[in-house]
Scaffold this active site. Structure first.
Site, PDB file in Angstrom:
ATOM      1  N   LYS A 111      -8.760 -11.095 -10.051  1.00  0.00           N
ATOM      2  CA  LYS A 111      -9.709 -11.284  -9.200  1.00  0.00           C
ATOM      3  C   LYS A 111     -10.900 -10.265  -9.243  1.00  0.00           C
ATOM      4  O   LYS A 111     -10.545  -9.084  -9.244  1.00  0.00           O
ATOM      5  CB  LYS A 111      -9.302 -11.776  -7.600  1.00  0.00           C
ATOM      6  CG  LYS A 111      -8.900 -10.491  -6.916  1.00  0.00           C
ATOM      7  CD  LYS A 111      -8.776 -10.958  -5.618  1.00  0.00           C
ATOM      8  CE  LYS A 111      -9.006  -9.560  -4.658  1.00  0.00           C
ATOM      9  NZ  LYS A 111      -9.334  -9.312  -3.329  1.00  0.00           N
TER      10      LYS A 111
ATOM     11  N   LYS B  37     -13.485  -4.553  -5.972  1.00  0.00           N
ATOM     12  CA  LYS B  37     -14.091  -3.366  -6.080  1.00  0.00           C
ATOM     13  C   LYS B  37     -13.370  -2.434  -6.769  1.00  0.00           C
ATOM     14  O   LYS B  37     -13.841  -1.445  -6.996  1.00  0.00           O
ATOM     15  CB  LYS B  37     -14.457  -2.850  -4.546  1.00  0.00           C
ATOM     16  CG  LYS B  37     -13.272  -3.064  -3.775  1.00  0.00           C
ATOM     17  CD  LYS B  37     -13.881  -2.519  -2.042  1.00  0.00           C
ATOM     18  CE  LYS B  37     -12.991  -2.993  -1.247  1.00  0.00           C
ATOM     19  NZ  LYS B  37     -13.582  -4.305  -0.310  1.00  0.00           N
TER      20      LYS B  37
ATOM     21  N   LYS C 212       0.879  -1.112  -0.025  1.00  0.00           N
ATOM     22  CA  LYS C 212      -0.035   0.069   0.069  1.00  0.00           C
ATOM     23  C   LYS C 212       0.744   1.189  -0.131  1.00  0.00           C
ATOM     24  O   LYS C 212       0.460   2.078  -0.559  1.00  0.00           O
ATOM     25  CB  LYS C 212      -0.921  -0.029   1.203  1.00  0.00           C
ATOM     26  CG  LYS C 212      -2.200  -1.054   1.042  1.00  0.00           C
ATOM     27  CD  LYS C 212      -3.439  -0.781   1.642  1.00  0.00           C
ATOM     28  CE  LYS C 212      -4.466  -1.642   1.214  1.00  0.00           C
ATOM     29  NZ  LYS C 212      -5.475  -1.982   2.156  1.00  0.00           N
TER      30      LYS C 212
HETATM   31  P1  ATP Z   1     -10.172  -4.972  -2.923  1.00  0.00           P
HETATM   32  O1  ATP Z   1     -10.947  -4.374  -4.283  1.00  0.00           O
HETATM   33  O2  ATP Z   1      -9.789  -3.893  -2.444  1.00  0.00           O
HETATM   34  O3  ATP Z   1      -9.133  -5.947  -3.247  1.00  0.00           O
HETATM   35  P2  ATP Z   1     -11.952  -6.956  -2.123  1.00  0.00           P
HETATM   36  O4  ATP Z   1     -13.150  -6.670  -3.117  1.00  0.00           O
HETATM   37  O5  ATP Z   1     -10.877  -8.079  -2.351  1.00  0.00           O
HETATM   38  O6  ATP Z   1     -11.075  -5.535  -2.160  1.00  0.00           O
HETATM   39  P3  ATP Z   1     -12.031  -7.250   0.735  1.00  0.00           P
HETATM   40  O7  ATP Z   1     -12.600  -6.232   1.403  1.00  0.00           O
HETATM   41  O8  ATP Z   1     -10.470  -6.979   0.650  1.00  0.00           O
HETATM   42  O9  ATP Z   1     -12.496  -6.928  -0.552  1.00  0.00           O
HETATM   43  O10 ATP Z   1     -12.271  -8.566   1.064  1.00  0.00           O
HETATM   44  C1  ATP Z   1     -13.416  -9.037   1.803  1.00  0.00           C
HETATM   45  C2  ATP Z   1     -13.447 -10.435   1.807  1.00  0.00           C
HETATM   46  O11 ATP Z   1     -13.684 -11.246   0.271  1.00  0.00           O
HETATM   47  C3  ATP Z   1     -11.955 -11.232   2.075  1.00  0.00           C
HETATM   48  O12 ATP Z   1     -12.191 -12.402   3.003  1.00  0.00           O
HETATM   49  C4  ATP Z   1     -11.677 -11.774   0.625  1.00  0.00           C
HETATM   50  O13 ATP Z   1     -11.076 -12.805   0.729  1.00  0.00           O
HETATM   51  C5  ATP Z   1     -12.761 -12.039  -0.191  1.00  0.00           C
HETATM   52  N1  ATP Z   1     -12.729 -11.779  -1.642  1.00  0.00           N
HETATM   53  C6  ATP Z   1     -12.708 -10.595  -2.071  1.00  0.00           C
HETATM   54  N2  ATP Z   1     -12.631 -10.784  -3.539  1.00  0.00           N
HETATM   55  C7  ATP Z   1     -12.916 -11.965  -3.524  1.00  0.00           C
HETATM   56  C8  ATP Z   1     -13.014 -12.910  -5.134  1.00  0.00           C
HETATM   57  N3  ATP Z   1     -12.830 -12.195  -6.238  1.00  0.00           N
HETATM   58  N4  ATP Z   1     -13.078 -14.028  -4.888  1.00  0.00           N
HETATM   59  C9  ATP Z   1     -13.109 -14.741  -3.695  1.00  0.00           C
HETATM   60  N5  ATP Z   1     -13.234 -13.985  -2.509  1.00  0.00           N
HETATM   61  C10 ATP Z   1     -13.249 -12.708  -2.424  1.00  0.00           C
END
Ligand code: ATP
Ligand code: LTN
Length: 340
Positions: A199, A202, A116
């Site tokens: 992946k 958001k 970060k």
């Molecule tokens: P960012 O966009 O900042 O990477 P994010 O969408 O990954 O955020 P987080 O708040 O980091 O969301 O994750 C919340 C939960 O959702 C975590 O336990 C993470 O492992 C799960 N998660 C997020 N994206 C995925 C995905 N594409 N597939 C499976 N699990 C996910």
């Protein structure tokens, strides 16, 4: 004494206007499945959300929205202890003590912090971001959690939590349960619909790559229909050669409970288009009630706040005992008046 159930604990930050499908399949759904078997503690780490740039007006709304989405998705606030982190002041209080037991170098080695700061520059990084892992350790240790279901990206934070628990126990006497990480199933990883190498997130490149659970179901259907697929025509799971189709099969299987093998068989000889049309329908059937239930909960913020207040009360009953024990062991003088 009857054998106590193991305690699990996890949290998801309120940093978006809606959970996306990856959050649901990768995290929420697995939590919901665990709340019957374990004593579950689920919370919304809003104090973690302010370690990076944030919008104050959006934060409170997002916190309520995430809470509503969790309940709509099946988190039962009677079974699980479900609350907002900042409603339980013991999190910040224990974090301070842990900060004083964590080496500067040790915290500097956390890869999430390094990533970060590499992105935003060290001047933009705050002390709060640096202390993110010790606040997370406090979240976990306050409740004497046995298991912490998280994504692979959180493994290092869990390791630090274990190190701090052991360090405290060795120096001040047995106080904390040393938690185990339960790394959530990789099969539950959902990829970006426009770029299956990344992946679903958001912060993806194209909004079409993610399905936001609060969006109009028609849009969700459209995103499935316009998902990027692969060369060839065969519908088969092959994450290397066919990442797009494989992702659709994972989603399909997750939402319907039909195995991948069963789906491959059902779609043998059919076109990608068939798969997409059917999955779009599955998606609409899935998001429609979820969205309605979320809207219902958000329509009555007083009731939602009451549920969260109830959760915070249950959480504090546990957290305050741990914190008091910690304060005593560390030698902080107890105030003379009752309560703190
Ligand atoms: P960012 O966009 O900042 O990477 P994010 O969408 O990954 O955020 P987080 O708040 O980091 O969301 O994750 C919340 C939960 O959702 C975590 O336990 C993470 O492992 C799960 N998660 C997020 N994206 C995925 C995905 N594409 N597939 C499976 N699990 C996910
Ligand atoms: N860092 C985690 C969110 C989080 C958490 C926790 C998870 C904060 N505190 C305690 C488990 C236990 C994340 O970004 N997914």
């Amino acid at each position: 004494m009857t054998a106590a159930r193991q305690r699990i604990l996890s949290g998801v930050k309120p940093t978006a206007d809606s959970l996306h499908l990856g959050n649901y399949i990768g995290a929420v759904r697995q939590w919901v499945a665990m709340q019957d078997q374990y004593e579950a503690v689920f919370f919304i780490p809003d104090l973690h959300a302010i370690t990076v740039d944030f919008d104050p007006a959006a934060l409170a709304t997002r916190t309520r929205t995430v809470a509503a989405q969790y309940i709509a998705a099946g988190v039962d606030p009677e079974k699980a202890i479900f609350f907002v982190q900042s409603h339980v002041p013991e999190h910040a209080e224990l974090a301070w003590v842990l900060n004083c037991l964590t080496g500067f170098g040790e915290a500097s080695r956390m890869t999430q912090f390094k990533d970060k700061t590499a992105k935003s520059g060290s001047d933009a990084a705050t002390l709060g971001l640096f202390a993110y892992p010790t606040l997370m350790a406090a979240d976990i240790l306050l409740y004497q959690a046995d298991l912490v279901p998280v994504g692979e990206d959180q493994r290092q934070h869990l390791e630090l939590t274990r190190t701090l628990a052991n360090r405290f126990n060795t120096r001040f006497g047995e106080t904390f349960t040393v938690p185990e990480a339960t790394i959530l199933k990789e099969t539950a990883k959902i990829y970006d619909l426009q770029n299956p190498a990344a992946k679903m997130s958001k912060t993806g490149e194209s909004p079409n790559g993610a399905i936001q659970l609060l969006e109009d179901p028609k849009i969700a259907a459209k995103r499935i229909k316009s998902a990027v697929t692969d060369d060839g025509t065969e519908i088969r799971f092959d994450a290397e050669a066919k990442p797009g189709v494989s992702n659709l099969l994972t989603i399909y299987s997750s939402l319907t409970g039909r195995s991948i093998a069963e789906l491959e068989e059902a779609y043998a000889g059919k076109m990608y288009g068939h798969l997409k049309v059917d999955l779009a329908e599955v998606m609409v059937d899935f998001v429609t009630p979820l969205r309605a239930r979320t809207a219902e909960l958000l329509d009555d913020p007083a009731e939602l706040d009451r549920l969260l207040a109830h959760g915070a009360q249950r959480a504090r009953a546990i957290a305050s005992v741990t914190l008091q024990d910690v304060y005593n062991k560390v030698g902080l003088l107890a105030p003379a008046t009752a309560g703190r």
